[in-house]
Motif scaffolding. Structure first.
Motif, short mmCIF file in Angstrom:
data_model
loop_
_atom_site.label_atom_id
_atom_site.label_comp_id
_atom_site.label_asym_id
_atom_site.label_seq_id
_atom_site.Cartn_x
_atom_site.Cartn_y
_atom_site.Cartn_z
N ASP A 2 0.85 -1.19 0.00
CA ASP A 2 0.00 0.00 0.00
C ASP A 2 0.89 1.24 0.00
O ASP A 2 1.78 1.38 0.84
CB ASP A 2 -0.90 0.02 1.24
N SER A 30 -3.11 2.76 -7.67
CA SER A 30 -4.57 2.78 -7.80
C SER A 30 -5.11 4.21 -7.74
O SER A 30 -4.42 5.15 -7.34
CB SER A 30 -5.23 1.94 -6.72
N HIS A 181 -3.22 6.13 -15.28
CA HIS A 181 -2.72 4.87 -15.82
C HIS A 181 -1.35 5.05 -16.47
O HIS A 181 -0.46 4.22 -16.32
CB HIS A 181 -3.71 4.32 -16.86
N ASP A 184 1.18 5.56 -13.79
CA ASP A 184 1.16 4.45 -12.84
C ASP A 184 1.47 4.94 -11.43
O ASP A 184 2.24 4.32 -10.68
CB ASP A 184 2.13 3.35 -13.26
N THR A 186 -0.10 6.46 -7.67
CA THR A 186 -1.27 6.40 -6.80
C THR A 186 -1.92 7.78 -6.71
O THR A 186 -1.26 8.76 -6.35
CB THR A 186 -0.87 5.91 -5.41
N SER A 201 -12.58 6.12 -10.42
CA SER A 201 -11.93 5.46 -9.29
C SER A 201 -11.91 3.94 -9.39
O SER A 201 -12.84 3.32 -9.91
CB SER A 201 -12.63 5.86 -7.99
N ASP A 202 -10.85 3.36 -8.81
CA ASP A 202 -10.82 1.92 -8.56
C ASP A 202 -11.61 1.62 -7.29
O ASP A 202 -12.36 0.63 -7.23
CB ASP A 202 -9.38 1.44 -8.40
N ASN A 203 -11.44 2.47 -6.28
CA ASN A 203 -12.20 2.34 -5.03
C ASN A 203 -12.60 3.72 -4.55
O ASN A 203 -11.89 4.71 -4.79
CB ASN A 203 -11.38 1.62 -3.95
N THR A 217 -15.79 -0.61 -4.48
CA THR A 217 -15.70 -0.23 -5.89
C THR A 217 -16.91 0.62 -6.23
O THR A 217 -17.93 0.59 -5.53
CB THR A 217 -15.68 -1.47 -6.79
#
Length: 357
Positions: A2, A30, A181, A184, A186, A201-203, A217
């Motif tokens: 993380d 992410s 992306h 890459d 965060t 968002s991913d989360n 999600t």
């Protein structure tokens, strides 16, 4: 690993608790958004991560290491503000190079890095342009490039699209996701705009009154909200207030001013006699009644044309306006204001939660 971890973060200002025991982790690479209404504590949370505020309690870790004792300029996180904070007296190249110069990097290296990051954001060769010559979308990308050239572990974005017009904001949502992306890196993004959070968002963490109501999600938040607040805040929805008459097989029969409605009982506190809120998405409601579904009668109040996302507003017996998705393919679909209609939805498409006290 993380890239960011917050454990039990709390921030008090006198007797007021702005952030209350918040814990979450953001995986490397992410796109994580914090979504909530104004005043819920999301900006205070981000300022603690950036180092501009000291938490009253809890810990913040970047790449597994606590940064509580690390000043803002020494944390490998960078921040993009709503108003971008580009220096108007500097050209584009000087704006991007500012952090590198503060680090004391050689001029040749700075020039190479500035050119490389401009190439990556799709604006090659604009080093000599003045900030005032840029469009809103270009300024947005330059603000991101100024941060990304420093290779942060985490990029913090504080409602960066809030000052843009609607059309540009829609386009920048896509561009931000593509940039995340591409680099890459965060991204931790805060917003009160549910569309921004769901699209990029991913989360997403939904924040309310200093706490996280749910982390999941975008699909989980939309289809399986964990609380009435999340159900009402994420996405458009119709809401009825009522009291549970009975419960069987996970479904609650609820007496409302509009009549009896059957919906999935969400949460252990939904029980017979309890006051609840029932939520049904507009796209779940159709003209006509599905087999064993809920049914209401009303009159068409108005037709709201929005292409494939057109809607009908139906006024039912208790005076409530119900939103019904209705793709209008022929300029009206044969319906007009004042027409009598029957609307319905499958019982499992609705959810009820104990009413907030």
């Amino acid at each position: 690993m993380d890239d960011l971890q917050c454990d039990g973060l709390t921030k008090r200002f006198g007797n007021f608790t702005a952030v209350n025991d918040v814990s979450f982790a953001v995986p490397s690479g992410s796109f994580f958004s914090i979504l909530g209404p104004s005043g819920c504590g999301k900006t205070t949370l981000m300022r603690m991560i950036a180092g501009f505020e000291n938490p009253s309690k809890g810990d913040i870790k970047i790449k597994g290491n606590s940064v509580l004792a690390t000043p803002p300029n020494k944390r490998n996180v960078k921040m993009v503000f709503q108003h971008l904070a580009l220096f108007p007296m500097m050209n584009v190249g000087e704006n991007i190079a500012y952090g590198l110069r503060c680090r004391g990097e050689p001029k040749a290296d700075i020039a190479h890095k500035v050119a490389a990051v401009l190439e990556r954001i799709g604006l090659p060769g604009v080093e000599e342009k003045e900030v005032a010559q840029l469009s809103g979308g270009q300024k947005q990308r330059i603000a991101i490039a100024r941060c990304m050239v420093l290779e942060p572990d985490v990029l913090l974005l504080d409602e960066p699209l809030g000052a843009l017009d609607l059309k540009l904001r829609e386009r920048m949502k896509i561009e931000l996701k593509l940039l995340q992306h591409q680099f890459d890196t965060t991204f931790l993004y805060i917003t009160h705009d549910q569309s921004e959070a769901l699209v990029m968002s991913d989360n997403v963490a939904v924040m309310n009154a200093g706490r996280f109501e749910q982390i999941g999600t975008p699909q989980e938040l939309y289809h399986s909200p964990a609380s009435g607040f999340v159900a009402g805040f994420v996405g458009d929805t119709n809401r009825w207030k009522g009291r549970v008459v009975s419960i069987a097989d996970g479904a609650a029969k609820v007496q409302t001013a509009a009549g009896e409605i059957v919906a999935a009982a969400s949460g252990e506190d939904v029980a017979e006699g309890v006051e609840v809120d029932v939520f049904v998405r507009p796209e779940a409601i159709e003209l006509g009644v599905p087999e064993n579904g809920n049914s209401l009668r009303g009159k068409v109040d108005s037709l709201l044309f929005n292409g494939a996302n057109s809607r009908i507003l139906v006024r039912i017996a208790d005076g409530e306006l119900i939103e019904v998705n209705y793709p209008v393919m022929d300029g009206g679909g044969g319906l007009s204001a004042g027409d009598d209609v029957e609307i319905g939805w499958a019982r499992e498409r609705g959810r009820c939660f104990a009413a907030a006290r």
